[in-house]
Design a protein around this motif. Structure first.
Motif, PDB file in Angstrom:
ATOM      1  N   TYR A 156      22.105  80.906 -24.122  1.00 44.91           N
ATOM      2  CA  TYR A 156      23.186  80.018 -23.463  1.00 44.91           C
ATOM      3  C   TYR A 156      23.601  79.916 -22.123  1.00 44.91           C
ATOM      4  O   TYR A 156      23.554  79.184 -21.230  1.00 44.91           O
ATOM      5  N   LEU A 157      23.822  80.873 -21.948  1.00 44.78           N
ATOM      6  CA  LEU A 157      24.416  80.976 -19.876  1.00 44.78           C
ATOM      7  C   LEU A 157      23.322  81.015 -19.473  1.00 44.78           C
ATOM      8  O   LEU A 157      23.533  80.194 -18.167  1.00 44.78           O
ATOM      9  N   ARG A 158      21.495  81.130 -19.683  1.00 38.88           N
ATOM     10  CA  ARG A 158      19.983  80.265 -19.015  1.00 38.88           C
ATOM     11  C   ARG A 158      20.839  79.396 -18.785  1.00 38.88           C
ATOM     12  O   ARG A 158      20.083  79.146 -17.691  1.00 38.88           O
ATOM     13  N   ARG A 159      20.720  78.949 -20.151  1.00 42.59           N
ATOM     14  CA  ARG A 159      20.360  77.363 -19.728  1.00 42.59           C
ATOM     15  C   ARG A 159      21.817  76.338 -19.430  1.00 42.59           C
ATOM     16  O   ARG A 159      21.052  75.150 -19.373  1.00 42.59           O
ATOM     17  N   ILE A 160      23.102  77.019 -19.426  1.00 41.69           N
ATOM     18  CA  ILE A 160      23.491  75.773 -18.879  1.00 41.69           C
ATOM     19  C   ILE A 160      23.577  75.397 -17.328  1.00 41.69           C
ATOM     20  O   ILE A 160      23.305  76.141 -16.921  1.00 41.69           O
ATOM     21  N   PRO A 161      23.366  74.103 -17.575  1.00 40.62           N
ATOM     22  CA  PRO A 161      23.376  73.889 -15.721  1.00 40.62           C
ATOM     23  C   PRO A 161      23.906  74.435 -14.646  1.00 40.62           C
ATOM     24  O   PRO A 161      25.319  74.516 -14.800  1.00 40.62           O
ATOM     25  N   LYS A 162      23.057  74.646 -13.793  1.00 35.81           N
ATOM     26  CA  LYS A 162      24.410  75.400 -12.852  1.00 35.81           C
ATOM     27  C   LYS A 162      23.715  74.550 -11.672  1.00 35.81           C
ATOM     28  O   LYS A 162      22.809  74.346 -10.872  1.00 35.81           O
ATOM     29  N   ALA A 163      24.880  74.596  -9.843  1.00 40.23           N
ATOM     30  CA  ALA A 163      24.250  74.473  -8.682  1.00 40.23           C
ATOM     31  C   ALA A 163      24.454  75.733  -8.266  1.00 40.23           C
ATOM     32  O   ALA A 163      25.540  76.469  -8.397  1.00 40.23           O
ATOM     33  N   GLU A 164      23.551  76.163  -7.340  1.00 39.88           N
ATOM     34  CA  GLU A 164      23.944  77.139  -6.195  1.00 39.88           C
ATOM     35  C   GLU A 164      23.817  76.587  -5.308  1.00 39.88           C
ATOM     36  O   GLU A 164      24.065  75.844  -4.675  1.00 39.88           O
ATOM     37  N   LEU A 165      25.360  77.198  -4.724  1.00 40.91           N
ATOM     38  CA  LEU A 165      26.497  77.349  -3.676  1.00 40.91           C
ATOM     39  C   LEU A 165      25.833  78.119  -3.128  1.00 40.91           C
ATOM     40  O   LEU A 165      26.902  77.986  -1.193  1.00 40.91           O
ATOM     41  N   LEU A 176      24.171  71.681 -25.445  1.00 42.02           N
ATOM     42  CA  LEU A 176      24.451  73.005 -25.782  1.00 42.02           C
ATOM     43  C   LEU A 176      25.401  73.322 -27.088  1.00 42.02           C
ATOM     44  O   LEU A 176      25.156  74.205 -28.007  1.00 42.02           O
ATOM     45  N   ASP A 177      26.603  72.879 -26.693  1.00 41.24           N
ATOM     46  CA  ASP A 177      27.536  73.725 -27.562  1.00 41.24           C
ATOM     47  C   ASP A 177      27.234  73.404 -28.800  1.00 41.24           C
ATOM     48  O   ASP A 177      27.275  73.742 -30.359  1.00 41.24           O
ATOM     49  N   LYS A 178      26.783  71.688 -29.501  1.00 44.47           N
ATOM     50  CA  LYS A 178      26.325  71.494 -30.519  1.00 44.47           C
ATOM     51  C   LYS A 178      24.804  72.643 -31.052  1.00 44.47           C
ATOM     52  O   LYS A 178      24.956  73.073 -31.703  1.00 44.47           O
ATOM     53  N   GLU A 179      24.038  73.022 -30.351  1.00 42.17           N
ATOM     54  CA  GLU A 179      22.310  73.891 -30.971  1.00 42.17           C
ATOM     55  C   GLU A 179      23.065  74.959 -31.075  1.00 42.17           C
ATOM     56  O   GLU A 179      22.924  75.605 -32.039  1.00 42.17           O
ATOM     57  N   TYR A 182      29.005  75.700 -31.559  1.00 38.92           N
ATOM     58  CA  TYR A 182      30.289  76.697 -29.924  1.00 38.92           C
ATOM     59  C   TYR A 182      30.960  75.537 -30.352  1.00 38.92           C
ATOM     60  O   TYR A 182      31.015  74.498 -30.630  1.00 38.92           O
ATOM     61  N   GLU A 183      32.330  75.854 -30.989  1.00 44.71           N
ATOM     62  CA  GLU A 183      33.795  74.909 -30.627  1.00 44.71           C
ATOM     63  C   GLU A 183      33.898  73.594 -29.632  1.00 44.71           C
ATOM     64  O   GLU A 183      33.708  73.937 -28.526  1.00 44.71           O
ATOM     65  N   ALA A 184      33.137  72.084 -29.985  1.00 43.58           N
ATOM     66  CA  ALA A 184      33.396  71.403 -28.766  1.00 43.58           C
ATOM     67  C   ALA A 184      34.654  71.123 -28.040  1.00 43.58           C
ATOM     68  O   ALA A 184      36.094  71.492 -29.254  1.00 43.58           O
TER      69      ALA A 184
END
Length: 355
Positions: free
Chosen positions: A9-18, A342-345, A348-350
């Protein structure tokens, strides 16, 4: 005992690198290949190139790596390869690269050619991966005094590009206090550039990189964003001010310094739980042996946060970006849809995500 949030989940959650330095993203194999092409002697083989005893040793290798970028095509390759890796390892959606133009002048490549190469890399990455990107022209305080910093900003303003949206300040904070760069930052703001600065870094003590540096970055440099920020924790007053100011901070979950690795996640935890707007970044991922996915998983394993904080960091990275409002709104919608899926997959509680 089950983890509070799954690594996948942590790897696949979308990210922006700043907070990502172009020279620090180069694959060691790419450095070795380009060094051989240009007849540059490296101090050791690619397998051990990114090993050093201290922060100054890291800076030395960073500049050696920068020395292999000699043509626009080299810059294109560097940008593209980082994005390719970050999409695979951490679901990157947007990146804002720091680049220090004076690292590359000795290589015989001028500022417009550097930018042209990076822009082409961003164009190709956008086409192939759907990842957007911006560029931040950076001043190395270890190499540049106030007058030299003004020259860097003057060059950026003389050769504007819509993707070069701001300036930054990196290098050894103890030899280049932020007030030294007030003139350069005033010029940048007048020219319409955003401003950020590395501040209160924890490879230095709070005496060498004091919490008050944040106040100078805020009031004198008038920064729109702050990179790092850990040593602010030594001052309750500065932390209170930072919380009220609402600026976004770009700490990095992993560090090249072994003695700092156990402490960095706890410092980020204290910053986030104190109410600061925190994003999670990699700094110099290839050189540090990390990536966006690794940064999230190691941080969450150390701190024990659940998916709510992962969502917070994911969305913070959109809000803290320097995209225009229309692009930011589109990216925000993409993040929200992917997080909900991802939450659904993962079961995790919506939750009602921030608007």
């Amino acid at each position: 005992m089950a983890k509070a949030v799954a690594d996948d989940y942590l790897r696949r959650i979308p990210k922006a690198e700043l907070h990502c330095h172009l020279a620090g993203t180069l694959r060691a194999t790419t450095v070795a290949e380009l060094a051989k092409q240009y007849g540059i002697a490296l101090p050791r083989p690619a397998e051990t190139l990114y090993q050093w005893p201290n922060f100054d040793g890291f800076l030395e290798i960073l500049r050696i790596a920068a020395g292999v970028l000699r043509t626009p095509a080299d810059f294109t390759r560097a940008v593209y390869e980082y994005i390719e890796d970050a999409v695979r390892d951490g679901n990157l959606k947007h990146v804002e690269f720091f680049f220090n133009p004076d690292y590359f002048y000795p290589n015989g490549i001028d500022y417009p050619s550097q930018v042209a190469g990076m822009v082409e890399g961003l164009r190709q990455a956008k086409e192939h991966f759907g990842v957007s990107g911006l560029l931040i022209c950076c001043i190395d305080r270890s190499l540049n005094n106030g007058a030299q910093a003004v020259e860097i900003v003057e060059t950026a303003l003389a050769h504007p590009h819509e993707l070069v949206v701001g300036i930054g300040l990196d290098g050894n904070e103890s030899v280049g206090p932020p007030a030294l760069y007030a003139e350069a930052y005033a010029l940048a703001r007048k020219g319409g550039l955003k401003c950020t600065a590395h501040c209160c870094e924890d490879y230095l003590t709070p005496l060498q990189a004091p919490p008050t540096n944040y106040l100078i970055c805020r009031d004198v440099l008038r920064c729109d964003r702050i990179d790092h920020g850990y040593n602010m924790l030594a001052s309750d007053f500065v932390m209170s001010e930072a919380r009220k100011d609402g600026l976004y901070f770009t700490p990095c979950a992993w560090t090249s310094l072994l003695h700092n690795r156990p402490h960095r996640p706890q410092r980020i935890r204290r910053m986030a739980e104190a109410g600061l707007n925190v994003t999670i970044n990699t700094d110099d991922p290839a050189m540090f042996g990390t990536n966006l996915g690794h940064g999230f998983t190691t941080l969450f394993e150390s701190v024990g946060w659940g998916p709510d904080m992962a969502r917070r960091f994911s969305l913070n990275s959109v809000e803290g970006s320097w995209l225009d409002e229309s692009s930011k709104a589109a990216l925000r919608m993409t993040f929200r849809k992917e997080i909900a899926a991802l939450d659904k997959e993962f079961g995790y509680e919506a939750v009602a995500l921030p608007v």
